[in-house]
Design a protein around this motif. Structure first.
Motif, PDB file in Angstrom:
ATOM      1  N   ASP A  87       0.808  -1.220   0.000  1.00 39.79           N
ATOM      2  CA  ASP A  87       0.000   0.000   0.000  1.00 39.79           C
ATOM      3  C   ASP A  87       0.845   1.276   0.000  1.00 39.79           C
ATOM      4  O   ASP A  87       0.313   2.386  -0.049  1.00 39.79           O
ATOM      5  N   GLN A  88       2.188   1.133   0.036  1.00 35.74           N
ATOM      6  CA  GLN A  88       3.067   2.295  -0.085  1.00 35.74           C
ATOM      7  C   GLN A  88       3.363   2.640  -1.542  1.00 35.74           C
ATOM      8  O   GLN A  88       4.001   3.653  -1.819  1.00 35.74           O
ATOM      9  N   PHE A  89       2.905   1.797  -2.465  1.00 28.78           N
ATOM     10  CA  PHE A  89       3.073   2.060  -3.891  1.00 28.78           C
ATOM     11  C   PHE A  89       1.897   2.879  -4.421  1.00 28.78           C
ATOM     12  O   PHE A  89       0.780   2.774  -3.900  1.00 28.78           O
ATOM     13  N   PRO A  90       2.118   3.672  -5.472  1.00 29.88           N
ATOM     14  CA  PRO A  90       0.989   4.318  -6.148  1.00 29.88           C
ATOM     15  C   PRO A  90      -0.011   3.276  -6.650  1.00 29.88           C
ATOM     16  O   PRO A  90       0.344   2.113  -6.873  1.00 29.88           O
ATOM     17  N   ALA A  91      -1.261   3.699  -6.844  1.00 28.13           N
ATOM     18  CA  ALA A  91      -2.345   2.770  -7.169  1.00 28.13           C
ATOM     19  C   ALA A  91      -2.071   1.967  -8.438  1.00 28.13           C
ATOM     20  O   ALA A  91      -2.367   0.760  -8.489  1.00 28.13           O
ATOM     21  N   ASP A  92      -1.506   2.600  -9.484  1.00 28.00           N
ATOM     22  CA  ASP A  92      -1.279   1.863 -10.727  1.00 28.00           C
ATOM     23  C   ASP A  92      -0.172   0.820 -10.579  1.00 28.00           C
ATOM     24  O   ASP A  92      -0.200  -0.230 -11.229  1.00 28.00           O
ATOM     25  N   TYR A  93       0.796   1.067  -9.705  1.00 27.41           N
ATOM     26  CA  TYR A  93       1.812   0.062  -9.401  1.00 27.41           C
ATOM     27  C   TYR A  93       1.161  -1.121  -8.677  1.00 27.41           C
ATOM     28  O   TYR A  93       1.450  -2.292  -8.978  1.00 27.41           O
ATOM     29  N   GLN A  94       0.307  -0.812  -7.702  1.00 28.64           N
ATOM     30  CA  GLN A  94      -0.373  -1.864  -6.955  1.00 28.64           C
ATOM     31  C   GLN A  94      -1.195  -2.750  -7.877  1.00 28.64           C
ATOM     32  O   GLN A  94      -1.236  -3.975  -7.699  1.00 28.64           O
ATOM     33  N   ARG A  95      -1.843  -2.152  -8.858  1.00 31.14           N
ATOM     34  CA  ARG A  95      -2.675  -2.939  -9.776  1.00 31.14           C
ATOM     35  C   ARG A  95      -1.835  -3.956 -10.536  1.00 31.14           C
ATOM     36  O   ARG A  95      -2.243  -5.103 -10.721  1.00 31.14           O
ATOM     37  N   GLU A  96      -0.654  -3.532 -11.002  1.00 32.00           N
ATOM     38  CA  GLU A  96       0.198  -4.471 -11.739  1.00 32.00           C
ATOM     39  C   GLU A  96       0.704  -5.587 -10.827  1.00 32.00           C
ATOM     40  O   GLU A  96       0.725  -6.757 -11.225  1.00 32.00           O
ATOM     41  N   PHE A 147       4.280  -4.983 -19.442  1.00 31.37           N
ATOM     42  CA  PHE A 147       3.768  -4.221 -18.315  1.00 31.37           C
ATOM     43  C   PHE A 147       4.441  -2.858 -18.281  1.00 31.37           C
ATOM     44  O   PHE A 147       5.575  -2.692 -18.740  1.00 31.37           O
ATOM     45  N   LYS A 148       3.783  -1.893 -17.678  1.00 29.58           N
ATOM     46  CA  LYS A 148       4.324  -0.537 -17.610  1.00 29.58           C
ATOM     47  C   LYS A 148       5.426  -0.434 -16.562  1.00 29.58           C
ATOM     48  O   LYS A 148       6.443   0.233 -16.770  1.00 29.58           O
ATOM     49  N   TYR A 149       5.237  -1.113 -15.431  1.00 27.07           N
ATOM     50  CA  TYR A 149       6.170  -0.979 -14.311  1.00 27.07           C
ATOM     51  C   TYR A 149       6.928  -2.273 -14.008  1.00 27.07           C
ATOM     52  O   TYR A 149       8.090  -2.227 -13.616  1.00 27.07           O
ATOM     53  N   ILE A 150       6.292  -3.403 -14.151  1.00 23.38           N
ATOM     54  CA  ILE A 150       6.951  -4.688 -13.872  1.00 23.38           C
ATOM     55  C   ILE A 150       7.825  -5.073 -15.056  1.00 23.38           C
ATOM     56  O   ILE A 150       7.367  -5.105 -16.192  1.00 23.38           O
ATOM     57  N   VAL A 231       9.737  -1.215 -11.401  1.00 19.27           N
ATOM     58  CA  VAL A 231      10.398   0.090 -11.479  1.00 19.27           C
ATOM     59  C   VAL A 231      10.138   0.879 -10.199  1.00 19.27           C
ATOM     60  O   VAL A 231       9.034   0.874  -9.651  1.00 19.27           O
ATOM     61  N   ARG A 232      11.175   1.573  -9.711  1.00 16.76           N
ATOM     62  CA  ARG A 232      11.029   2.407  -8.513  1.00 16.76           C
ATOM     63  C   ARG A 232       9.962   3.470  -8.726  1.00 16.76           C
ATOM     64  O   ARG A 232       9.961   4.166  -9.751  1.00 16.76           O
ATOM     65  N   PRO A 233       9.046   3.645  -7.771  1.00 18.24           N
ATOM     66  CA  PRO A 233       8.085   4.752  -7.865  1.00 18.24           C
ATOM     67  C   PRO A 233       8.810   6.093  -7.913  1.00 18.24           C
ATOM     68  O   PRO A 233       9.720   6.353  -7.126  1.00 18.24           O
ATOM     69  N   SER A 234       8.379   6.924  -8.850  1.00 22.01           N
ATOM     70  CA  SER A 234       9.068   8.192  -9.082  1.00 22.01           C
ATOM     71  C   SER A 234       8.091   9.195  -9.695  1.00 22.01           C
ATOM     72  O   SER A 234       7.151   8.802 -10.394  1.00 22.01           O
TER      73      SER A 234
END
Length: 275
Positions: A87-96, A147-150, A231-234
């Motif tokens: 839950d410390q990740f942005p929502a779109d990261y969590q979805r992936e 994937f966008k982040y993974i 990918v690191r949240p940024s």
């Protein structure tokens, strides 16, 4: 004197003259690397002899050499928690993350059976669906998309009573997501600094793998862990993803160093039978 102490002395006998020569011929560059290394290593919570010895004289040397770059990455990213909660990740990261883990949960038995059929015998294996964006095994349709982040989707397999030593990952462009597929109530855990996570208590563990860590399996059976790099949240996710894509161009050479004790399984395509 113990074996470890003798080993440390031998390393110091080599390292001290090398450092003295570097300070003489390239003092500014050497001081920059020393300062960046000290800033970087002090992020760890277990500040003891083992930490500094491994970082500056052991398997952390590559992480030390990349410390100026990693510290720059820190400036381009949000706060690094070290050990993360989803839950410390942005929502779109969590979805992936949830999407990929959901596939593993739903098709766990099928995936493990396929790994066992391909891995055979060995100490450690890595069953790879994607590796830094490169598609490998293609028998799970949900993992075949980009994937966008993974950027890495794999399963890490340990044979019974197989463990890693304490070590550091090289780059902070991504974070490591681990999920244990068969949590067994035994001495099976991942440890990052002072945080020891037993899989039977919590099958999900997310952390910065440039911190000192190890993975332990003191159980007679195999340990299967989903192995994901994200990918690191940024505030500049495209920049961080682009930097990671650039670094991945040389990832095959990096793999030979960091995964030399692993059996890499990276294609589901059958080889033709020979007569």
């Amino acid at each position: 004197m113990t074996k470890d102490q003798r080993k440390l002395v031998r390393k110091l006998v080599i390292a001290i003259p090398v450092l003295a020569i570097a300070l003489y011929f390239i003092p500014i560059i050497t001081i920059i690397f020393l300062v960046c290394g000290l800033i970087d290593v002090m992020r760890n919570d277990r500040k003891d002899q083992r930490l500094f010895s491994l970082y500056f004289l052991g398997n952390g040397i590559f992480t030390w050499l990349l410390s100026p770059f990693n510290l720059l990455v820190d400036l381009l990213c949000y706060r690094n928690h070290g050990v993360w909660k989803i839950d410390q990740f942005p929502a779109d990261y969590q979805r992936e993350i949830n999407e990929v883990l959901g596939v593993f949960k739903e098709r766990r038995n099928e995936i493990i059976a396929d790994i066992d059929a391909n891995f055979g015998s060995g100490r450690r294996g890595m069953y790879v669906y994607q590796w830094y964006g490169k598609h490998k095994i293609d028998n799970i349709a949900e993992f075949n998309k980009d994937f966008k982040y993974i950027k890495t989707i794999a399963v890490s397999v340990f044979s019974g009573r197989e463990s890693t030593s304490w070590h550091f990952g090289p780059l902070r462009l991504s974070l490591r997501v681990l999920y244990n597929l068969i949590p067994v109530n035994a001495e099976i855990f991942v440890q990052c600094g002072n945080v020891k996570n037993y899989w039977h208590d919590n099958p999900l563990f997310i952390f910065d793998d440039t911190l000192l860590h190890r993975s332990v399996n003191e159980y007679d059976g195999r340990r299967y862990c989903v192995f994901v790099d994200i990918v690191r949240p940024s505030p500049m996710p495209r920049l961080i993803a682009g930097m990671l894509a650039f670094v991945s161009m040389s990832v095959e050479r990096i793999n030979s160093i960091f995964y030399k004790n692993w059996k890499m399984i990276g294609s589901s395509k059958k080889k033709p039978e020979t007569a």
